[in-house]
Design an enzyme around this catalytic site. Structure first.
Site, PDB file in Angstrom:
ATOM      1  N   LYS A 104      35.715  49.125  52.321  1.00 47.92           N
ATOM      2  CA  LYS A 104      35.398  48.266  53.449  1.00 47.92           C
ATOM      3  C   LYS A 104      35.044  49.114  54.656  1.00 47.92           C
ATOM      4  CE  LYS A 104      37.716  44.917  56.323  1.00 47.92           C
ATOM      5  NZ  LYS A 104      38.951  44.221  56.581  1.00 47.92           N
ATOM      6  N   ARG A 142      41.112  51.817  66.235  1.00 50.05           N
ATOM      7  CA  ARG A 142      42.045  52.057  65.129  1.00 50.05           C
ATOM      8  C   ARG A 142      41.796  53.412  64.460  1.00 50.05           C
ATOM      9  NH1 ARG A 142      43.809  46.881  64.954  1.00 50.05           N
ATOM     10  NH2 ARG A 142      42.349  45.166  64.741  1.00 50.05           N
ATOM     11  N   GLU A 202      42.167  58.487  49.202  1.00 52.60           N
ATOM     12  CA  GLU A 202      42.892  57.244  49.501  1.00 52.60           C
ATOM     13  C   GLU A 202      43.014  56.363  48.252  1.00 52.60           C
ATOM     14  OE1 GLU A 202      44.551  56.107  51.963  1.00 52.60           O
ATOM     15  OE2 GLU A 202      43.905  57.094  53.805  1.00 52.60           O
ATOM     16  N   SER A 236      32.437  41.172  58.898  1.00 54.11           N
ATOM     17  CA  SER A 236      31.911  40.250  59.907  1.00 54.11           C
ATOM     18  C   SER A 236      30.593  40.715  60.522  1.00 54.11           C
ATOM     19  CB  SER A 236      32.969  40.045  60.989  1.00 54.11           C
ATOM     20  OG  SER A 236      33.375  41.282  61.545  1.00 54.11           O
ATOM     21  N   LYS A 255      39.284  52.105  53.823  1.00 49.73           N
ATOM     22  CA  LYS A 255      38.909  51.246  54.944  1.00 49.73           C
ATOM     23  C   LYS A 255      38.555  52.112  56.143  1.00 49.73           C
ATOM     24  CE  LYS A 255      40.442  47.464  57.826  1.00 49.73           C
ATOM     25  NZ  LYS A 255      41.454  46.419  58.042  1.00 49.73           N
ATOM     26  N   TYR A 277      31.492  36.300  53.627  1.00 47.09           N
ATOM     27  CA  TYR A 277      31.587  35.005  54.300  1.00 47.09           C
ATOM     28  C   TYR A 277      30.568  34.018  53.750  1.00 47.09           C
ATOM     29  CZ  TYR A 277      34.644  37.703  57.251  1.00 47.09           C
ATOM     30  OH  TYR A 277      35.682  38.487  57.680  1.00 47.09           O
ATOM     31  N   ARG A 325      37.022  40.394  65.468  1.00 48.92           N
ATOM     32  CA  ARG A 325      37.976  40.353  66.588  1.00 48.92           C
ATOM     33  C   ARG A 325      37.941  38.982  67.255  1.00 48.92           C
ATOM     34  NH1 ARG A 325      38.361  46.435  66.913  1.00 48.92           N
ATOM     35  NH2 ARG A 325      38.753  46.562  64.684  1.00 48.92           N
TER      36      ARG A 325
HETATM   37  C1  PBG Z   1      42.867  43.861  59.427  1.00 49.71           C
HETATM   38  C2  PBG Z   1      41.504  43.440  59.025  1.00 49.71           C
HETATM   39  C3  PBG Z   1      40.319  43.562  59.746  1.00 49.71           C
HETATM   40  C4  PBG Z   1      39.324  42.994  58.947  1.00 49.71           C
HETATM   41  C5  PBG Z   1      39.925  42.530  57.797  1.00 49.71           C
HETATM   42  N1  PBG Z   1      41.279  42.840  57.853  1.00 49.71           N
HETATM   43  C6  PBG Z   1      40.073  44.052  61.113  1.00 49.71           C
HETATM   44  C7  PBG Z   1      40.141  45.475  61.396  1.00 49.71           C
HETATM   45  O1  PBG Z   1      40.546  46.292  60.599  1.00 49.71           O
HETATM   46  O2  PBG Z   1      39.807  45.825  62.533  1.00 49.71           O
HETATM   47  C8  PBG Z   1      37.884  42.910  59.309  1.00 49.71           C
HETATM   48  C9  PBG Z   1      37.067  41.967  58.489  1.00 49.71           C
HETATM   49  C10 PBG Z   1      35.720  41.718  59.049  1.00 49.71           C
HETATM   50  O3  PBG Z   1      35.272  42.370  60.004  1.00 49.71           O
HETATM   51  O4  PBG Z   1      35.055  40.830  58.501  1.00 49.71           O
HETATM   52  N2  PBG Z   1      43.778  42.794  59.300  1.00 49.71           N
END
Ligand code: PBG
Length: 328
Positions: free
Chosen positions: A249, A218, A234, A275, A197, A314, A207
């Site tokens: 991801k 992060r 990982e 997203s 990730k 989505y 967000r």
């Molecule tokens: C963390 C999490 C995130 C997403 C899924 N799980 C946010 C992040 O890591 O900042 C993002 C998913 C998306 O952007 O569609 N709980």
């Protein structure tokens, strides 16, 4: 006489010929629908930066899950948006917390007709918006967070989750969750590790979707976009720690990583079309700059072609519906 010795165009001459020779195709069972449920609302709320996606009420979430099951999707991945947050993300452990309730509701609704997955991370539950608890000097405390993840995993399984999706990128998270599950006799719970990730600007709209209060970023726990071999490391670690499936991801900007992981991992590989990847296409389509349906299908197919067995998107329901109609 001179002529081309090879004519690859022969196999592209008609839709029927292209259908015959397609190397990859999508099926609803490959698609996983991420869904948000928000505490304390009476009507689903539109998410401004994700046109077409909502924060669900318990009822609208159940309806979405029923539809996902009817379409034969691979699963639903649940995210909770609690009404109140604190520094330790306590609502994540509360059996009556928004996410745990949603898991129980959805499971009661769909039973074994659909795989019910839950995001296992603290960022929706903490008032500071980080994926873990903080030390006094404001750093994300890896090991203190692990203890909470283990309890959170148990709470989610007790609520009825079939699959846990640890997404916080704490070192050792898969192991502590697996150990807690085994110790409690939950030997059948599947762990879908968000193994690779990356810290990504494309999470922006998410967000909004979870009303995040995060200040900063992060980057001390999510991976650096510059790195490719770090993903291999990982994934190997998560498999060794007890993951049943692994995820990459984001997906679209990381297709090389999807391909690497698919090559390396002897377990099912998922990729998350996140997203921002969703919203970019929706925004361009809304402006008339691209063909929306074609762009959606191409983007998801590309993630599959790169090596993902399952795709979180989505558009899962919309695309699932389209695929169902095309094959009818
Ligand atoms: C963390 C999490 C995130 C997403 C899924 N799980 C946010 C992040 O890591 O900042 C993002 C998913 C998306 O952007 O569609 N709980």
């Amino acid at each position: 006489m001179s002529f081309p010795h090879h004519r690859p165009r022969r196999l592209r001459q008609s839709a029927a010929m292209r259908r015959l020779t397609a190397e990859h195709r999508l099926h609803p069972a490959q698609l996983i629908l991420p869904a948000f449920v928000k505490e304390g609302i009476d009507e689903p709320l539109a998410i401004a930066s994700m046109p077409g996606v909502v924060q669900h009420t318990p009822d609208s979430l159940k309806a979405a899950a029923t539809e996902a099951a009817r379409l034969g999707l691979g699963g639903i991945m649940l995210f909770g948006v609690p009404a109140a947050r604190d520094a330790r993300g306590s609502a994540a452990l509360d059996p009556d917390g928004v996410l745990n309730r949603a898991i129980a509701d959805v499971k009661a609704e769909v039973g074994d007709e659909l795989v019910v997955m839950s995001d296992l991370c603290l960022d929706e539950f903490t008032d500071h918006g980080h994926c873990g608890v903080l030390t006094e000097d404001g750093r994300v405390d890896n090991d203190a967070t692990l203890e909470i993840y283990a309890q959170m995993g148990l709470a989610q399984v007790q609520a009825g989750a079939d699959v846990l999706g640890p997404s916080g990128m704490m070192d050792g998270q898969v192991r502590v969750i697996r150990e807690a599950l085994e110790a409690a006799g939950h030997t059948d719970t599947v762990i879908l590790a968000y193994a690779a990730k990356y810290a990504s600007a494309f999470y922006g709209p998410f967000r909004d979707a979870v009303d995040s209060q995060l200040q900063g970023d992060r980057r001390t726990y999510q991976m650096d976009a510059a790195n490719r071999t770090d993903a291999v490391r990982e994934v190997m670690l998560d498999l060794e720690e007890g993951a049943d499936m692994v995820m990459v991801k984001p997906a679209m900007s990381y297709l090389d990583v999807v391909a690497d992981v698919a090559e390396l991992a002897d377990v099912p590989v998922a990729a998350y079309q996140i997203s921002g990847e969703y919203s970019m296409i929706e925004a361009a389509a809304a402006n008339g700059w691209i063909d929306r349906e074609a762009a959606i299908a191409e983007s998801v197919l590309a993630i599959h072609r790169a090596g993902a067995d399952s795709i979180l998107t989505y558009w899962a329901a919309e695309l699932g519906r389209r695929l169902m109609e095309e094959n009818a």
